[in-house]
Design a protein around this motif. Structure first.
Motif, PDB file in Angstrom:
ATOM      1  N   GLU A  58       0.834  -1.206   0.000  1.00  0.00           N
ATOM      2  CA  GLU A  58       0.000   0.000   0.000  1.00  0.00           C
ATOM      3  C   GLU A  58       0.869   1.257   0.000  1.00  0.00           C
ATOM      4  O   GLU A  58       0.576   2.233  -0.710  1.00  0.00           O
ATOM      5  CB  GLU A  58      -0.923   0.009   1.218  1.00  0.00           C
ATOM      6  CG  GLU A  58      -1.936  -1.126   1.237  1.00  0.00           C
ATOM      7  CD  GLU A  58      -1.361  -2.422   1.807  1.00  0.00           C
ATOM      8  OE1 GLU A  58      -2.088  -3.426   1.815  1.00  0.00           O
ATOM      9  OE2 GLU A  58      -0.183  -2.421   2.234  1.00  0.00           O
ATOM     10  N   ALA A  59       1.948   1.242   0.790  1.00  0.00           N
ATOM     11  CA  ALA A  59       2.875   2.376   0.791  1.00  0.00           C
ATOM     12  C   ALA A  59       3.585   2.487  -0.548  1.00  0.00           C
ATOM     13  O   ALA A  59       3.831   3.593  -1.049  1.00  0.00           O
ATOM     14  CB  ALA A  59       3.897   2.219   1.918  1.00  0.00           C
ATOM     15  N   ALA A  60       3.914   1.340  -1.148  1.00  0.00           N
ATOM     16  CA  ALA A  60       4.558   1.341  -2.464  1.00  0.00           C
ATOM     17  C   ALA A  60       3.639   1.982  -3.502  1.00  0.00           C
ATOM     18  O   ALA A  60       4.078   2.779  -4.347  1.00  0.00           O
ATOM     19  CB  ALA A  60       4.915  -0.085  -2.877  1.00  0.00           C
ATOM     20  N   ALA A  61       2.357   1.639  -3.441  1.00  0.00           N
ATOM     21  CA  ALA A  61       1.404   2.215  -4.389  1.00  0.00           C
ATOM     22  C   ALA A  61       1.315   3.725  -4.220  1.00  0.00           C
ATOM     23  O   ALA A  61       1.250   4.466  -5.216  1.00  0.00           O
ATOM     24  CB  ALA A  61       0.029   1.581  -4.199  1.00  0.00           C
TER      25      ALA A  61
ATOM     26  N   LEU B  78       5.981  -5.312 -13.502  1.00  0.00           N
ATOM     27  CA  LEU B  78       5.123  -6.237 -12.773  1.00  0.00           C
ATOM     28  C   LEU B  78       5.059  -5.897 -11.290  1.00  0.00           C
ATOM     29  O   LEU B  78       4.011  -6.075 -10.647  1.00  0.00           O
ATOM     30  CB  LEU B  78       5.611  -7.670 -12.980  1.00  0.00           C
ATOM     31  CG  LEU B  78       5.222  -8.304 -14.316  1.00  0.00           C
ATOM     32  CD1 LEU B  78       5.956  -9.620 -14.523  1.00  0.00           C
ATOM     33  CD2 LEU B  78       3.719  -8.517 -14.410  1.00  0.00           C
ATOM     34  N   LEU B  79       6.160  -5.405 -10.734  1.00  0.00           N
ATOM     35  CA  LEU B  79       6.146  -4.979  -9.337  1.00  0.00           C
ATOM     36  C   LEU B  79       5.248  -3.751  -9.155  1.00  0.00           C
ATOM     37  O   LEU B  79       4.520  -3.636  -8.165  1.00  0.00           O
ATOM     38  CB  LEU B  79       7.564  -4.680  -8.854  1.00  0.00           C
ATOM     39  CG  LEU B  79       8.435  -5.913  -8.595  1.00  0.00           C
ATOM     40  CD1 LEU B  79       9.888  -5.505  -8.392  1.00  0.00           C
ATOM     41  CD2 LEU B  79       7.923  -6.688  -7.382  1.00  0.00           C
ATOM     42  N   GLN B  80       5.294  -2.846 -10.105  1.00  0.00           N
ATOM     43  CA  GLN B  80       4.419  -1.675 -10.041  1.00  0.00           C
ATOM     44  C   GLN B  80       2.963  -2.100 -10.125  1.00  0.00           C
ATOM     45  O   GLN B  80       2.104  -1.584  -9.400  1.00  0.00           O
ATOM     46  CB  GLN B  80       4.766  -0.699 -11.169  1.00  0.00           C
ATOM     47  CG  GLN B  80       3.886   0.543 -11.191  1.00  0.00           C
ATOM     48  CD  GLN B  80       4.424   1.622 -12.117  1.00  0.00           C
ATOM     49  OE1 GLN B  80       5.610   1.935 -12.101  1.00  0.00           O
ATOM     50  NE2 GLN B  80       3.558   2.190 -12.944  1.00  0.00           N
TER      51      GLN B  80
ATOM     52  N   ASP C 115      -2.323  -2.559  -8.038  1.00  0.00           N
ATOM     53  CA  ASP C 115      -3.505  -3.417  -8.016  1.00  0.00           C
ATOM     54  C   ASP C 115      -3.951  -3.710  -6.589  1.00  0.00           C
ATOM     55  O   ASP C 115      -5.151  -3.851  -6.318  1.00  0.00           O
ATOM     56  CB  ASP C 115      -3.225  -4.732  -8.749  1.00  0.00           C
ATOM     57  CG  ASP C 115      -3.282  -4.596 -10.262  1.00  0.00           C
ATOM     58  OD1 ASP C 115      -3.416  -3.460 -10.749  1.00  0.00           O
ATOM     59  OD2 ASP C 115      -3.178  -5.624 -10.959  1.00  0.00           O
ATOM     60  N   THR C 116      -2.989  -3.816  -5.666  1.00  0.00           N
ATOM     61  CA  THR C 116      -3.332  -4.088  -4.268  1.00  0.00           C
ATOM     62  C   THR C 116      -4.222  -2.991  -3.714  1.00  0.00           C
ATOM     63  O   THR C 116      -5.247  -3.257  -3.063  1.00  0.00           O
ATOM     64  CB  THR C 116      -2.054  -4.210  -3.420  1.00  0.00           C
ATOM     65  OG1 THR C 116      -1.277  -5.320  -3.878  1.00  0.00           O
ATOM     66  CG2 THR C 116      -2.396  -4.408  -1.952  1.00  0.00           C
ATOM     67  N   VAL C 117      -3.864  -1.739  -3.965  1.00  0.00           N
ATOM     68  CA  VAL C 117      -4.655  -0.622  -3.458  1.00  0.00           C
ATOM     69  C   VAL C 117      -5.975  -0.498  -4.198  1.00  0.00           C
ATOM     70  O   VAL C 117      -7.039  -0.314  -3.576  1.00  0.00           O
ATOM     71  CB  VAL C 117      -3.850   0.690  -3.553  1.00  0.00           C
ATOM     72  CG1 VAL C 117      -4.750   1.892  -3.326  1.00  0.00           C
ATOM     73  CG2 VAL C 117      -2.729   0.685  -2.530  1.00  0.00           C
ATOM     74  N   MET C 118      -5.941  -0.607  -5.520  1.00  0.00           N
ATOM     75  CA  MET C 118      -7.182  -0.452  -6.279  1.00  0.00           C
ATOM     76  C   MET C 118      -8.191  -1.542  -5.945  1.00  0.00           C
ATOM     77  O   MET C 118      -9.401  -1.294  -5.885  1.00  0.00           O
ATOM     78  CB  MET C 118      -6.875  -0.412  -7.775  1.00  0.00           C
ATOM     79  CG  MET C 118      -6.121   0.842  -8.200  1.00  0.00           C
ATOM     80  SD  MET C 118      -5.774   0.889  -9.964  1.00  0.00           S
ATOM     81  CE  MET C 118      -7.422   0.968 -10.629  1.00  0.00           C
TER      82      MET C 118
ATOM     83  N   GLU D 228     -11.582   1.128 -17.645  1.00  0.00           N
ATOM     84  CA  GLU D 228     -12.776   1.766 -17.083  1.00  0.00           C
ATOM     85  C   GLU D 228     -12.730   1.758 -15.559  1.00  0.00           C
ATOM     86  O   GLU D 228     -13.089   2.756 -14.907  1.00  0.00           O
ATOM     87  CB  GLU D 228     -14.028   1.050 -17.577  1.00  0.00           C
ATOM     88  CG  GLU D 228     -15.328   1.702 -17.132  1.00  0.00           C
ATOM     89  CD  GLU D 228     -16.551   1.049 -17.735  1.00  0.00           C
ATOM     90  OE1 GLU D 228     -17.657   1.621 -17.611  1.00  0.00           O
ATOM     91  OE2 GLU D 228     -16.415  -0.035 -18.343  1.00  0.00           O
ATOM     92  N   ALA D 229     -12.273   0.644 -14.989  1.00  0.00           N
ATOM     93  CA  ALA D 229     -12.175   0.554 -13.532  1.00  0.00           C
ATOM     94  C   ALA D 229     -11.185   1.574 -12.984  1.00  0.00           C
ATOM     95  O   ALA D 229     -11.420   2.170 -11.919  1.00  0.00           O
ATOM     96  CB  ALA D 229     -11.756  -0.862 -13.126  1.00  0.00           C
ATOM     97  N   GLU D 230     -10.103   1.814 -13.705  1.00  0.00           N
ATOM     98  CA  GLU D 230      -9.105   2.776 -13.249  1.00  0.00           C
ATOM     99  C   GLU D 230      -9.671   4.199 -13.268  1.00  0.00           C
ATOM    100  O   GLU D 230      -9.426   4.986 -12.347  1.00  0.00           O
ATOM    101  CB  GLU D 230      -7.851   2.691 -14.114  1.00  0.00           C
ATOM    102  CG  GLU D 230      -6.712   3.570 -13.624  1.00  0.00           C
ATOM    103  CD  GLU D 230      -5.457   3.398 -14.461  1.00  0.00           C
ATOM    104  OE1 GLU D 230      -4.384   3.223 -13.877  1.00  0.00           O
ATOM    105  OE2 GLU D 230      -5.557   3.443 -15.708  1.00  0.00           O
TER     106      GLU D 230
END
Length: 446
Positions: free
Chosen positions: A74-77, A118-120, A125-128, A196-198
Motif C-alpha cells: 500500500e505504501a509502495a502504491a 510487474l512490481l508496479q 492493483d493491491t490498493v485499487m 474503465e475501472a481505473e
C-alpha cells in the motif's frame, strides 16, 4: 460466421470458442505475494537509481520496491501514485523494456532486469482492489478548470487539480472516458475492463464532473471555455488519420488500425469482430503491432507488418517486434505500399522496396505483391482542425515545458501537444506538470 457487408472475406467467429479466451488472456499474469517478494529482493536499491531517471514520471522506483520487500505494498502504491496516478495502466502498457528496465543495473550486468513493471502492477492493483483512494481534496479554492479530453493526460491533470481543491469539468468526446487506454490498446494488455475501472477509481478524489459526448466543435467552443473557466487544459488527442497515399486505398477492406483496435476493445464478444484471412498492417509503431497481433489472435491465417524503414528505425520496441513474430506475424522492413489491388474489394497489396540515400527515403523500383483481403493503416494520426486559436508546431499544439500554449489561460498535453513521445506515461507526466503550473498560476504563486 459474422460477415462484413462489404468484404465477404472479412468475417468473425473464425476459431473455436475456447481459443479466444486463451488468445486474449492477460499477456503478463500478475505476481502473487511470494513472486513479488522474490522479484523485489533482486533490486540493488541504487542510490543514483538509473531506473528512476529513465522513468518519464520520475517515480522513486527503489523506494517503492523496498516498500514491497518490507511487506507494505500500500505504501509502495502511494509512492507510485504520487508521481503517476495512472500507475496501474502504465504498469501494463509502458515499454518498460526500453525505459526503466533497460536502465536497470541488473539488466546491464546480467541481461535480466528487475521486473519493475510487474512490481508496479502488484502494488497499484493491491490498493485499487481494496477500493480505497489514497488522496483527499484540499480546501475548495473557488477556481474552475475545464479539461477537454479524458485520456491519460486529461485524467492526470484533472486528478491533480481536484486534489489541489479546484473544481474540474472534464469533457470527453466519446461515450466512455480513458482515451487510448480505453479504445486504443491491445485487449490482451488490459483485460477485465481495467481501463474503465481505473477511471472510476481515479474519480473517487471528488471535485471532477465528467461530461461525455462533448468535444471542441461539437458542443464546446474554445473562446467560450476560456471565458467561462479560470483555466483550460486541452488533451484532445489526434483525431485525424494520415492518408496511405497508395492507389486503391478507398477499396473495401482498407481500414484504420486504431478503429479496428477500438472495435475489438469495446466488443462484448471478441469472436464477433471480423478479420480477414490475409491481413497486412502498414506502419511500425505500437498500434501496428497491436493490430497485427490481435488479427492473428482472432484467427487470420497470414498477417504481415509492412514498414518503410529498417528494423532499427521501427518505433515499436524490439520486444514488441519479437512478440509479433512469436505470434506468427511476418515483418517486412524497407518496403512501402504502392497500390491496393482488387476489383472493388481488397485482394492484395503491391509494395515497393525502399532504401535510404542522400535525399532521404526512396523507392528502388523493385515491387512485390502480398495477398490481402484486409489492410489496416497504422501510419500515424493528425490533430485535425479542432485546435484553432492556439499556435501549432509540427502539426501539434506548441507547448512550453509546463504545458502552456500560445494563448493565456490555456494549457495542453498528451498526444495533441508537442511535448514528447506519444506514450501513456509521457501523457500522464504532461498532465500532472500542467496541473501544477495551472495551480501556481491560479493561486498567484508562479
Amino acid at each position: 460466421m459474422t460477415n462484413s457487408p462489404f468484404t465477404p472475406g472479412i468475417v468473425g467467429d473464425r476459431l473455436p470458442n475456447e481459443d479466444y479466451a486463451a488468445n486474449f488472456a492477460d499477456l503478463h499474469p500478475p505476481f502473487n505475494d511470494h513472486e513479488a517478494l522474490v522479484a523485489a529482493d533482486r533490486c540493488y536499491f541504487c542510490h543514483d537509481a538509473p531506473c528512476m531517471t529513465a522513468c518519464p514520471t520520475s517515480i522513486d522506483i527503489p523506494l517503492f520496491i523496498r516498500q514491497i520487500a518490507t511487506g507494505t505494498p500500500e505504501a509502495a502504491a502511494k509512492t507510485i501514485f504520487d508521481q503517476n496516478i495512472l500507475g496501474g495502466m502504465c504498469a501494463r502498457v509502458c515499454p518498460t523494456e526500453t525505459l526503466c528496465e533497460e536502465a536497470c543495473v541488473r539488466e546491464k550486468a546480467e541481461g535480466k532486469p528487475v521486473l519493475i513493471g510487474l512490481l508496479q502492477r502488484y502494488a497499484t492493483d493491491t490498493v485499487m482492489a481494496s477500493g480505497t483512494h489514497p488522496y483527499t481534496r484540499s480546501a475548495e479554492t473557488g477556481k474552475r478548470v475545464a479539461v477537454v479530453g479524458a485520456g491519460p493526460a486529461g485524467l492526470s491533470c484533472a486528478h491533480r487539480l481536484a486534489m489541489k481543491g479546484h473544481t474540474v469539468d472534464l469533457y470527453e468526446a466519446r461515450e466512455k472516458s480513458g482515451g487510448l487506454n480505453e479504445f486504443g490498446i491491445a485487449a490482451y494488455k488490459t483485460v477485465n475492463g481495467f481501463a474503465e475501472a481505473e477511471v472510476n477509481w481515479l474519480l473517487k478524489i471528488g471535485g471532477i464532473t465528467v461530461h461525455n459526448g462533448k468535444a471542441l466543435g461539437n458542443g464546446l467552443d474554445l473562446d467560450d471555455l476560456s471565458s467561462d473557466y479560470d483555466a483550460v487544459f486541452l488533451s484532445i488527442g489526434l483525431s485525424g488519420v494520415n492518408a496511405l497515399r497508395a492507389d486503391g486505398e478507398d477499396k473495401a477492406g482498407v481500414a484504420d488500425a486504431v478503429e479496428f483496435i477500438s472495435e475489438l476493445r469495446q466488443a462484448g464478444d471478441v469472436s464477433s469482430v471480423p478479420v480477414g484471412r490475409n491481413v497486412v498492417v502498414i506502419g511500425g509503431g505500437m498500434t501496428a503491432v497491436d493490430a497485427a497481433v490481435q488479427s492473428k489472435l482472432l484467427g487470420a491465417e497470414n498477417v504481415t507488418i509492412l514498414y518503410r524503414r529498417g528494423r532499427d528505425q521501427m518505433p515499436a520496441s524490439r520486444y514488441e517486434q519479437d512478440l509479433a513474430a512469436s505470434k506468427g506475424v511476418r515483418l517486412i522492413f524497407n518496403a512501402r505500399p504502392v497500390r491496393v489491388t482488387g476489383n472493388g474489394t481488397t485482394q492484395g497489396l503491391e509494395a515497393e522496396y525502399t532504401k535510404t540515400g542522400p535525399d532521404g527515403l526512396a523507392g528502388t523500383g523493385e515491387t512485390f505483391t502480398i495477398p490481402a483481403d484486409q489492410v489496416l493503416k497504422a501510419i500515424g494520426q493528425t490533430l485535425g482542425d479542432s485546435a484553432d486559436g492556439v499556435a501549432l508546431i509540427g502539426g501539434k499544439i506548441s507547448i512550453s515545458e509546463t504545458g502552456r500554449t500560445s494563448r493565456d489561460g490555456i494549457w495542453a498535453g498528451g498526444d495533441c501537444a508537442s511535448g514528447g513521445d506519444d506514450l501513456t506515461v509521457t501523457a500522464v507526466a504532461e498532465g500532472r506538470d500542467a496541473a501544477e503550473d495551472i495551480h501556481k498560476t491560479l493561486m498567484g504563486s508562479e
